[in-house]
Scaffold this active site. Structure first.
Site, mmCIF file in Angstrom:
data_model
loop_
_atom_site.group_PDB
_atom_site.id
_atom_site.type_symbol
_atom_site.label_atom_id
_atom_site.label_comp_id
_atom_site.label_asym_id
_atom_site.label_seq_id
_atom_site.Cartn_x
_atom_site.Cartn_y
_atom_site.Cartn_z
ATOM 1 N N GLU A 33 44.415 39.971 38.445
ATOM 2 C CA GLU A 33 45.464 40.961 38.023
ATOM 3 C C GLU A 33 46.828 40.846 38.665
ATOM 4 O O GLU A 33 46.549 40.810 40.027
ATOM 5 C CB GLU A 33 44.969 42.264 37.808
ATOM 6 C CG GLU A 33 43.631 42.682 36.948
ATOM 7 C CD GLU A 33 43.276 44.037 36.759
ATOM 8 O OE1 GLU A 33 43.958 44.801 37.009
ATOM 9 O OE2 GLU A 33 42.370 44.153 36.372
ATOM 10 N N GLU B 150 35.940 46.238 39.140
ATOM 11 C CA GLU B 150 36.172 47.555 39.739
ATOM 12 C C GLU B 150 34.942 48.556 39.951
ATOM 13 O O GLU B 150 35.058 49.686 39.378
ATOM 14 C CB GLU B 150 37.384 48.208 39.331
ATOM 15 C CG GLU B 150 38.627 47.537 39.617
ATOM 16 C CD GLU B 150 39.895 48.236 39.046
ATOM 17 O OE1 GLU B 150 40.859 48.150 39.547
ATOM 18 O OE2 GLU B 150 39.839 48.487 37.871
#
Length: 976
Positions: free
Chosen positions: A491, A415
């Site tokens: 994820e 991220e």
């Protein structure tokens, strides 16, 4: 220069000064000295350029306190932990940091062993958060950033015989903090090992092992590069390789390859004139070919977890025995892969993955997520001033960990948006270690990576991606590249609180589409911090419990383990979902189907044990004769003659280890399957339908007792209100229709669509009831009412029908929704209260653990017992929990044996607690729940599914509980 001016390195784009080039950690016969232990410590409120001479050997630190190293100072009462998920806890003003910058000064005096050799030596820090400056015997060594990365300094020229002094100044905030926004507690200090290493001048400065496997021929090749020792010799005695030249590729003949399923390691020695180095080598080849991620020629199916380093007492200073416990728990729950979110772990963890067998995605210490909150403006990922820092981080990751066969993918970070610095990291990685593919999730186009990675993609999108039918990219070349890549969910299945739901459906997609090569559940463990009250009460803190102005609450508690490493029901469910052997008994056909879902190993060494139970009591058991089944293959195995059914009878086939393994003892269960032999409801314990009133006889019809009550079999009801007063003399509170549950984290959905907000908006947490009528109808006592929330038109017409067969009290509840309902129901069932003495629980149904309709895969049919307290799951934030599914009957029993029996027609779900739902909903922590004088018993027809909307998709359509018509039928009888 003013004394309070910040040191320049704090806001410098440069990652370090004075450090050595990164290299792998290895085991050597050269002397080393562990500098962990008790250090002297003081905490300053801000970072200053000057010092008061604390780095000098003779400095008086008697006014300081003791602090263990490794440690985070906040975990020892110096300052406080703080948790944020995305937001930086300081202004976004790169590379600047606040003046208020907690700074920890550390000192360690130690005696150099008398036998310590003269010559070069290295001081190694395995992890310091976030920026540190070091002195040795008063001489400055330099500074370093990169909290989860090793840093080394040359100190041989500074060593003295006898007493030596190491001084380290650690700052909580630095420019590097902008690169470490990793959804975790902000904690500071020297939290990994500190070691002094002798470095012989004629020794080995660095080691790089290249061990490949040719799956077509079964042979291995080995090259060991020994930096600084061009004449080093390599020996692997088990392979007949003795004193072979380093830096040269050697064919070593047939080898047993390394895989996570069969983690075969070979002991090697690399010898230079001044040093012997030991290494453990695993032969394996990783590649992306044919659009798939392959190891040793075979595609992988990753059944993974994301793992932050965490310990409830030590933070990220995780003891080695705890790391080993993590790996053992993973192996025992069928996990085969770990993503080291979001930084390289302590190297001991990778040693354990090599030894015990886990695939590893090794992630660089990089995340800039907080820039998302300002539209990614000034994101370091695309700022050339940060390029050296980015390259430094990936270089230190790769060079440290390249010798671990468990590492199969390098991840650039997490991220951090997109940008040229990330692309430069990928290019450097391919140039310096082409033996592993590159992973990064943040760039949807995947232009510079080797796998297509996503987070929390919903099931329908995963299905489309599996068929290479995902949304097109704007650039045809980019689109073609991405469609040719394997797909991994780095994820998914956000394991926050109760849940996660939907794992089974994801797994079936992974198995349907070759391109979908699995994923990593978020995450391994709740990051709770252990706290103790003066009375000894223990609980676990989350964000906001330390007075943080900015925090993200319990979003830090999203693991498959509770903070004390007790497996949650979610981990048990995941273990069932990803079980390596799938068993499907077919008693009617006299066979059991066994499928080996491993990628590499066959089923030798496994025992297949069958067991037949009637109403939960053993009728017979034995061992099946199952042939050895190759990876990916299926065999139909004949069943023996099974015992005659007795009531509701079930066959269970359990797959267990036949022998001890390094990660589990013989008898450990890997997988299981069940099938019914006797029909549901055929047993004597199942409730019979209520007899027709005319044929009731023996007290079958209700009658008035003359005191304003109605007697119906063992039940006594209030004639005016229809409330149940007692069963067989046992005082109970009447069963009332219940639609509300204390919202789970997935219901609240802090990063998704909140169904709990819909529920509260519809008023389902404040329902009121209006009695319409009571009386006999066709020989049955009927109570009619309407259930509705204040300020809303919606409601439910509810009918309670009471009857008996003379021994049991039967209740049939029917409900029909009125109006336009804006949301599904949380639950449908009844709530009643019983005496607190009925603390023993026994049931026949699915168990033994918590289960909900989309998190029920680990619940098998059997007879189980526990206590009311044992039914609870102590999630860090109290919420709906502890449901047991498909009970045929339930007994709540007091110590004297008396109690209440509940029977289903055919089944029901139940929870039992010593507090009501309102208290559960209102509490912030489990220790705030105070047991009352009644047990609150919920008997449900169904629950709305759990889903994973706390960060991901919500409840799948098939698991929604829509408003409409509902019915539940129960029987009650006294016990004892």
């Amino acid at each position: 220069m003013p004394a309070n001016r910040k040191p320049a390195y704090l806001e410098d784009f440069a990652p370090s000064r004075g450090t050595r080039a990164p290299r792998a950690r290895f085991s050597s016969d050269a002397p080393s000295l562990d500098l962990n232990g008790t250090w002297r410590f003081r905490l300053l409120p801000r970072a200053e350029a000057g010092t008061d001479g604390f780095e000098a050997p003779g400095f008086d630190d008697s006014a300081w306190c003791d602090l263990p190293v490794p440690a985070h100072w906040q975990m020892h009462g110096h300052g406080s932990p703080a948790y944020t998920n995305i937001s930086y806890p300081f202004p976004i003003d790169p590379p600047h940091v606040p003046d208020a910058n907690p700074t920890g000064d550390h000192r360690r005096d130690f005696d150099l062993p008398k036998e310590w050799p003269r010559g070069p030596a290295v001081l190694r820090f395995d992890g310091v958060d976030s920026c540190f400056r070091a002195w040795f015997n008063g001489t400055e060594l330099g500074f370093s950033t990169g909290s989860r990365l090793a840093a080394e300094f040359d100190v041989g020229h500074l060593l003295r015989p006898g007493r030596n002094t190491l001084a380290v100044r650690v700052h909580q905030w630095s420019a590097a903090s902008y690169l470490e926004d990793q959804d975790m507690w902000w904690l500071s200090g020297i939290f990994r090992d500190v070691t002094l290493l002798a470095r012989p001048s004629d020794g080995i400065d660095g080691l790089a092992v290249h061990a490949a496997y040719d799956h077509a021929t079964g042979t291995g090749t080995l090259r060991v590069d020994a930096q600084g020792a061009p004449d080093a010799l390599v020996s692997v005695p088990e392979l007949g390789l003795v004193d072979a030249a380093a830096g040269v590729e050697h064919e070593v003949g047939a080898v047993e390859p390394w895989s996570a399923e069969v983690p075969r390691l070979y002991d090697a020695e690399v010898r230079a004139p001044g040093e012997r180095v030991r290494a453990r080598i695993g032969f394996r080849t990783v590649e992306v070919s044919g659009g798939l991620l392959r190891v040793n020629g075979r595609p992988l199916l990753l059944r993974g977890v994301n793992r932050h380093e965490w310990h409830p007492d030590h933070g990220r200073a995780v003891p080695r025995e705890t790391m080993r416990e993590d790996v053992l728990l993973m192996k025992r729950h069928n996990v085969n892969a770990v993503r080291t979110s979001h930084y390289p772990p302590h190297p001991d963890f990778l040693d354990l993955c090599d030894e015990l067998g886990l695939w590893v995605v090794d992630e660089c210490d990089l995340e800039t997520h907080g820039f998302e909150e300002v539209g990614w403006r000034r994101n370091p990922s695309d700022d050339p001033r940060w390029r050296d820092a980015y390259l430094d981080r990936i270089r230190r990751t790769v060079e440290r960990d390249r010798n671990h066969p468990s590492v199969i993918l390098w991840s650039l970070g997490n991220e951090a948006g997109t940008g040229e610095n990330l692309e430069a990291m990928a290019e450097w990685t391919r140039e310096h270690d082409p033996s592993r593919p590159v992973h990064y999730e943040g760039d949807r186009d995947s232009a510079y990576v080797d796998v297509y990675s996503r987070m929390y993609a919903p099931h329908d999108e995963v299905d489309a991606i599996g068929g290479r039918e995902e949304e097109e990219a704007a650039d045809p070349a980019v689109d073609a590249h991405r469609r040719g890549l394997p797909f991994i969910l780095c994820e998914y299945g956000h394991a926050m609180g109760t849940g996660p739901g939907g794992l089974e459906e994801y797994q079936r997609l992974f198995e349907r589409h070759d391109r979908c090569q699995g994923g990593f559940v978020w995450e391994w463990i709740d990051h709770g911090i252990r706290r103790r009250e003066p009375d000894g009460t223990e609980w676990f803190a989350y964000g906001g419990d330390f007075g943080e102005v900015l925090h993200d609450g319990n979003f830090v508690a999203d693991g498959l383990l509770l903070p004390d490493r007790v497996p949650s029901p979610g981990l048990t469910a995941y273990a069932k979902t990803v079980e390596p052997v799938r068993v499907a008994p077919h008693p009617g056909a006299g066979t059991v189907s066994v499928t080996n879902t491993w990628d590499f190993r066959d089923t030798s060494g496994l025992a297949f044990v069958w067991r037949v139970e009637g109403e939960g009591s053993l009728l017979g058991e034995g061992v099946l004769d199952v042939p050895v089944i190759a990876p990916g293959a299926t065999a139909d195995v004949p069943l023996p003659a099974l015992p005659e059914p007795s009531g509701e009878t079930w066959l269970t086939v359990s797959v267990r280890l036949a022998d001890d393994r390094p990660w589990a003892p013989a008898g450990h269960e890997l997988a299981w399957g069940q099938a019914r032999v006797g029909a549901l409801g055929a047993g004597p314990a199942a409730p019979a339908p209520a007899p027709a009133p005319a044929a009731a006889g023996g007290g079958g019809a209700p009658y008035a007792a003359g005191d304003g009550t109605v007697r119906i079999g063992p039940g006594l009801l209030d004639a005016e209100t229809g409330a149940l007063l007692s069963v067989g003399g046992l005082s109970v509170d009447t069963p009332t229709v219940d639609l509300w549950r204390a919202p789970t984290d997935n219901d609240v959905a802090p990063h998704g669509i909140s169904v709990a907000a819909w529920w509260r908006g519809a008023g389902l947490d404040r329902l009121t009831s209006r009695l319409v009528s009571t009386g006999r109808e066709d020989g049955v006592f009927v109570v009619r009412s309407r259930l509705a929330p204040a300020a809303r038109e919606i409601g439910m017409r509810v009918v309670h029908r009471w009857s008996t067969d003379g021994e049991r009290l039967f209740l049939t509840v029917e409900a029909e929704a009125e109006g336009e309902w804006p949301c599904p129901l949380p639950r449908f069932g009844v709530h009643m209260a019983v005496p607190s003495s009925l603390g023993g629980v026994e049931w026949f149904g699915r168990g033994p653990g918590e289960a909900y309709r989309d998190v029920s895969q680990a619940a098998r049919v059997g007879r189980f017992s526990t206590t009311v307290d044992g039914l609870q799951t102590p999630y860090l934030r109290p919420q709906e929990n502890g449901n047991r599914m498909d009970a045929r009957w339930l007994v709540l029993r007091a110590g004297d044996g008396g109690g209440l029996r509940v029977e289903g027609d055919p089944v029901f779900d139940f929870t039992a607690r010593r507090w009501d739902t309102a208290a559960l909903d209102a509490a912030d922590h489990p220790h705030e729940l105070v047991p009352g004088d009644r047990i609150h018993l919920h008997l449900d027809q169904a629950h709305h599914g759990v889903g994973t909307a706390s960060c991901g998709p919500g409840t799948l359509p098939g698991h929604r509980l829509e408003a409409g018509r509902h019915r539940i039928r129960l029987g009650f009888a006294p016990v004892g």
